[in-house]
Design an enzyme around this catalytic site. Structure first.
Site, PDB file in Angstrom:
ATOM      1  N   PRO A  50     -13.411  38.960  98.313  1.00 50.89           N
ATOM      2  CG  PRO A  50     -14.056  40.400  96.583  1.00 50.89           C
ATOM      3  CD  PRO A  50     -12.900  40.077  97.490  1.00 50.89           C
ATOM      4  CG  ASP A  51     -18.949  35.282  98.114  1.00 51.73           C
ATOM      5  OD1 ASP A  51     -19.859  34.904  97.365  1.00 51.73           O
ATOM      6  OD2 ASP A  51     -19.117  36.102  99.038  1.00 51.73           O
ATOM      7  CG  PHE A  52     -16.373  35.107  92.117  1.00 52.43           C
ATOM      8  CD1 PHE A  52     -16.066  36.024  91.126  1.00 52.43           C
ATOM      9  CD2 PHE A  52     -15.319  34.514  92.789  1.00 52.43           C
ATOM     10  CE1 PHE A  52     -14.755  36.326  90.799  1.00 52.43           C
ATOM     11  CE2 PHE A  52     -14.007  34.805  92.477  1.00 52.43           C
ATOM     12  CZ  PHE A  52     -13.726  35.715  91.477  1.00 52.43           C
ATOM     13  NE  ARG A  53     -20.553  30.527  91.165  1.00 52.09           N
ATOM     14  CZ  ARG A  53     -21.109  30.614  89.976  1.00 52.09           C
ATOM     15  NH1 ARG A  53     -22.366  30.995  89.875  1.00 52.09           N
ATOM     16  NH2 ARG A  53     -20.429  30.340  88.882  1.00 52.09           N
ATOM     17  CG  ASN A 124     -11.061  29.331  96.877  1.00 53.93           C
ATOM     18  OD1 ASN A 124     -12.216  29.509  96.475  1.00 53.93           O
ATOM     19  ND2 ASN A 124     -10.789  28.977  98.111  1.00 53.93           N
ATOM     20  CG  ASP A 126      -7.427  32.502  96.880  1.00 56.92           C
ATOM     21  OD1 ASP A 126      -6.692  31.504  97.056  1.00 56.92           O
ATOM     22  OD2 ASP A 126      -8.543  32.614  97.427  1.00 56.92           O
ATOM     23  CG  HIS A 143     -13.002  26.357  89.231  1.00 56.23           C
ATOM     24  ND1 HIS A 143     -13.934  26.804  90.145  1.00 56.23           N
ATOM     25  CD2 HIS A 143     -13.473  25.179  88.765  1.00 56.23           C
ATOM     26  CE1 HIS A 143     -14.918  25.925  90.236  1.00 56.23           C
ATOM     27  NE2 HIS A 143     -14.653  24.943  89.414  1.00 56.23           N
TER      28      HIS A 143
END
Length: 362
Positions: A50-53, A124, A126, A143
């Protein structure tokens, strides 16, 4: 100075058009030798992450209903020092090895094998670029990521197998620094709110001045300073946006907008480049990147991501309820809570969570 083989009028054009065919022709030319990438969450959503925003469906939107100071607190360094359990509950669900790289990640490996990839900047965490086979020295994880970990106090690196065992155990154990006299909390080298971006990111920005092509994939271009990279390439460098929606300001003569799902657009580009069979072969190899016991999702993508977000949210809610219950039961309960960390390792002088950040890093 213009690149050889193209027009030289008052406003020189590098590409013969603003479409996929013209982009592929340029990529096959001698003028395109240094390709830079900017990746966002949209590159990994087809893996089931899932994306965060995203409003309403993103992870932060779902965490808003939980007993957190603010949804982003899971990634806030002050809150982590107070209560690391929510982060590690989330980390267990997102840990590398649970998700297979996407065809877009395999496309990046092809750029490298064709000696075109200079640098892949990714937002990302991940590590799917690495798991797809992209060399680590070609990746700038702006990040941070799960690839490395260290003590937040003394900065001593921590054994990757030990943190993996702690996080993936049936009852999560909070890893602590093993350096004598420290016992600080350990976390992956993910950039939290309240922390600076990696030095490697800042040092690599100057290389964008060498770019022959910039490809921006799966990002909203809203999180800074990452989003500002798009403006740091030379004026005559073609820029390509591959995204579901039009974002940013791609209005220069050689800018190309290819709107759609990243995997679909990348496959069409590979057809034009003559790389489609290579793409299929590279992606087939990524099956081996899944950890033992993990099976590839067969569900529709929307269902997979929705279920994953709901699962993460429920697990976090349970973890927060357990923490709250122990707080209500008093000091003795807090002592028991420390057993999860390890006896005698409860921090002293904890800081309070800071206010909700305005310029997020995740």
């Amino acid at each position: 100075m213009t690149k050889p083989g193209y027009t030289t009028d008052e406003h020189p054009r590098i590409l013969e058009g603003n479409d996929l065919k013209a982009l592929a022709k340029y990529m096959k030319s001698d003028s395109c030798r240094k390709v830079f990438l900017m990746l966002g969450a949209g590159v990994s959503t087809s893996a089931g992450i899932p994306d965060f925003r995203s409003p309403g469906t993103g992870l932060y939107a779902n965490l808003a209903r939980l007993n957190l100071p603010f949804p982003e607190a899971v990634f806030e360094i002050g809150f982590f020092k107070e209560n690391p359990i929510p982060f590690y509950t989330l980390a267990k669900e997102l840990y590398p090895g649970r998700f297979r790289p996407t065809p877009t990640h395999s496309f990046i490996t092809l750029l490298h094998s064709h000696s075109l990839l200079h640098t892949c900047f990714t937002q990302n965490i991940d590590t799917l670029e690495r798991r797809a086979g992209v060399p680590a020295d070609k990746i700038i994880e702006a990040h941070g990521s799960f690839a490395t970990q260290r003590c937040i106090e003394c900065k001593t690196p921590f054994d990757p197998e030990k943190i993996k065992k702690a996080v993936l155990s049936e009852e999560i154990e909070i890893p602590r620094c093993e350096r004598k006299g420290c016992r600080g909390l350990v976390k992956p080298d993910i950039v939290f709110f309240g922390e600076g971006l990696p030095d490697q990111f800042h040092k690599s920005i100057r290389n964008l001045r060498e770019a022959d092509l910039l490809m921006v994939l799966g990002t909203s271009l809203t999180v800074h300073p990452f989003a500002s990279l798009v403006d740091l390439v030379p004026n005559d460098c073609p820029r390509v946006l591959i995204n579901l929606d039009e974002v940013g300001h791609f209005n220069k003569p050689d800018d190309v907008l290819l709107l759609g799902k990243c995997d679909d657009v990348v496959r069409e580009l590979c057809k034009e480049l003559g790389w489609e069979e290579e793409l299929d072969a590279a992606w087939e190899k990524t099956k081996d990147s899944l950890e033992a016991g993990e099976q590839e999702q067969e569900q529709e993508l929307e269902e997979t991501i929705e279920d994953e977000v709901e699962k993460i949210t429920k697990n976090l809610e349970q973890a927060l309820n357990v923490s709250d219950k122990k707080d209500e039961e008093g000091p003795s309960a807090k002592s028991n809570a420390s057993d999860l960390v390890e006896p005698g390792s409860v921090e002293e002088g904890k800081t309070s969570p800071t206010e909700s950040p305005t310029d997020g890093k995740l």
